[in-house]
Design a protein around this motif. Structure first.
Motif, PDB file in Angstrom:
ATOM      1  N   LEU A 116       1.129  -1.266  -0.467  1.00  0.00           N
ATOM      2  CA  LEU A 116       0.169   0.218  -0.053  1.00  0.00           C
ATOM      3  C   LEU A 116       0.800   1.077   0.112  1.00  0.00           C
ATOM      4  CD1 LEU A 116      -2.959   1.527   0.318  1.00  0.00           C
ATOM      5  CD2 LEU A 116      -2.689   1.006   2.714  1.00  0.00           C
ATOM      6  N   THR A 117       0.941   2.320  -1.261  1.00  0.00           N
ATOM      7  CA  THR A 117       1.599   3.595  -0.678  1.00  0.00           C
ATOM      8  C   THR A 117       1.169   4.364  -0.255  1.00  0.00           C
ATOM      9  OG1 THR A 117       0.491   4.535  -3.167  1.00  0.00           O
ATOM     10  CG2 THR A 117       2.074   2.545  -2.881  1.00  0.00           C
ATOM     11  N   LEU A 118       1.762   5.511  -0.259  1.00  0.00           N
ATOM     12  CA  LEU A 118       1.180   6.716   0.687  1.00  0.00           C
ATOM     13  C   LEU A 118       0.238   7.001  -0.175  1.00  0.00           C
ATOM     14  CD1 LEU A 118       5.008   7.853   1.677  1.00  0.00           C
ATOM     15  CD2 LEU A 118       3.406   7.388   3.331  1.00  0.00           C
ATOM     16  N   CYS A 122      -3.485   8.770   0.382  1.00  0.00           N
ATOM     17  CA  CYS A 122      -3.442   9.849   0.428  1.00  0.00           C
ATOM     18  C   CYS A 122      -5.221   9.951  -0.396  1.00  0.00           C
ATOM     19  CB  CYS A 122      -2.826  10.945  -0.029  1.00  0.00           C
ATOM     20  SG  CYS A 122      -3.187  12.456  -0.181  1.00  0.00           S
ATOM     21  N   GLY A 123      -5.021   9.341  -1.686  1.00  0.00           N
ATOM     22  CA  GLY A 123      -6.263   9.363  -2.106  1.00  0.00           C
ATOM     23  C   GLY A 123      -7.367   8.610  -1.745  1.00  0.00           C
ATOM     24  N   CYS A 146      -0.693  15.390   1.146  1.00  0.00           N
ATOM     25  CA  CYS A 146      -1.792  15.459   1.668  1.00  0.00           C
ATOM     26  C   CYS A 146      -2.554  16.798   2.519  1.00  0.00           C
ATOM     27  CB  CYS A 146      -1.241  14.923   3.559  1.00  0.00           C
ATOM     28  SG  CYS A 146      -1.147  13.329   3.141  1.00  0.00           S
ATOM     29  N   GLU A 147      -1.332  17.900   2.222  1.00  0.00           N
ATOM     30  CA  GLU A 147      -2.429  18.954   2.581  1.00  0.00           C
ATOM     31  C   GLU A 147      -2.731  20.046   1.147  1.00  0.00           C
ATOM     32  OE1 GLU A 147       1.389  21.120   4.452  1.00  0.00           O
ATOM     33  OE2 GLU A 147       0.962  20.575   6.873  1.00  0.00           O
TER      34      GLU A 147
END
Length: 335
Positions: A116-118, A122-123, A146-147
């Motif tokens: 699982l990717t960062l 975020c998505g 993310c921001e």
């Protein structure tokens, strides 16, 4: 951080510390979902973990939980079959420490071959309208991403209270190493602690309590005055070559995260001296020069997760609880 009322939390990936943290959050009244942990009957017996973030004792979270409370992973939260299932309906997501080892994929040593990717996290959070993400050692690019999607980010690893709490297991782990490696007892030994920060303060106190003759180095005059007042022998970090020329130490503990034991200093350390480097990367010891001189150097990174995963999990949870609790209105409950 915007005022986010957190009631339900998704804990994604990590080792036994993440499970202990999840259990702590559940005990505090939060509903917890889990993803990235095999159920007890599906556990991969060959699972390994990052040696820089935790020890083999964390590779069997099921055994650890059984020893603690006769439970398993499912007692720490609701085990979900996908990240989407875990995150949907939650108010916050918690990532492990470190959140990622390569800056791309989430650290999930207990999830078999699951990746699982960062960016995927975020998505998913954005699509599920989850606006708070907590993690340890979060990559700056990921924080920016993310921001940009309207997600508030809290890196618990960077909090002062987290660092202070972690100083105790770090110091205890350093002493455990010394007890295993030294041919003499701590009692009656001579120890040099380089640096009088959080870890240096705790380590010096514990060494002294065990009967060691403790010298502590610092740069600031105020720190040197405190070192003397606390009953240790003060030394200037900038003059370590002189300090090492005058006295032989059984063990040297470095807590300064830049090179303080270079060629000049290492040449003055007598053979047989144990050197334990507790500093984060790049460390405080010229490793190549130390190897050339055949010094016994142990670079002991991330000791809290190695020697005390339960305590480390509690520290993670308590740091997060303090953060999300400070954003709850007076008298408002999490249930």
């Amino acid at each position: 951080m915007e005022n986010i009322n957190v009631r339900k939390i998704a804990v994604i990936g990590g080792d036994a510390r993440s499970l202990i943290a999840a259990a702590r959050l559940g005990e505090s009244g939060y509903e917890v979902n889990l993803y990235g942990f095999c159920g007890e009957t599906e556990a991969d017996s060959t699972a390994v973990v990052d040696s820089l973030c935790c020890s083999s004792s964390c590779a069997r979270p099921h055994e650890l939980l059984h020893n603690l409370a006769g439970g398993d992973v499912r007692d720490c939260g609701a085990v979900c079959s996908s990240a989407e299932e875990a995150i949907d309906g939650c108010d916050a997501v918690i990532l492990p420490l470190p959140a990622s080892k390569d800056g791309v994929r989430i650290s999930m040593p207990l999830a078999g071959n699951t990746v699982l990717t960062l960016a995927e996290i975020c998505g998913i959070m954005a699509s599920c309208n989850v606006r708070l993400l907590c993690g340890g050692k979060l990559p700056s690019g990921f924080v920016t991403l993310c921001e940009s999607r309207g997600i508030s980010v809290f890196d618990y690893y960077g909090r002062e209270e987290f660092a202070i709490a972690n100083a105790v297991p770090t110091a205890e782990g350093a002493i455990e190493i010394a007890m295993k490696e030294l041919p003499v007892t701590i009692d009656g030994s001579s120890a040099l602690v380089i640096g009088h920060g959080r870890i240096g303060k705790v380590l010096s106190r514990l060494l002294c309590a065990l009967g060691a003759d403790v010298t502590v180095s610092a740069r600031k005059p105020a720190d040197l005055a405190w070192i003397k007042a606390e009953g240790y022998t003060p030394a200037e970090t900038g003059k370590l070559s002189e300090v090492l020329s005058k006295k032989r130490y059984d063990a040297i503990f470095n807590t300064v995260p830049h090179t303080v034991l270079g060629a000049k200093e290492l040449a003055r350390i007598q053979a047989g001296t144990l050197i334990v480097d507790l500093a984060s990367k790049p460390g405080g010891v010229d490793i190549k020069e130390a190897e050339r001189l055949s010094h016994n150097v142990i670079w002991a990174l991330s000791l809290p997760g190695k020697v005390a995963p339960v305590t480390s999990g509690h520290i993670i949870a308590d740091t997060i609880l303090a953060h999300i609790g400070s954003n709850r209105k007076e008298g408002e409950s999490c249930s």
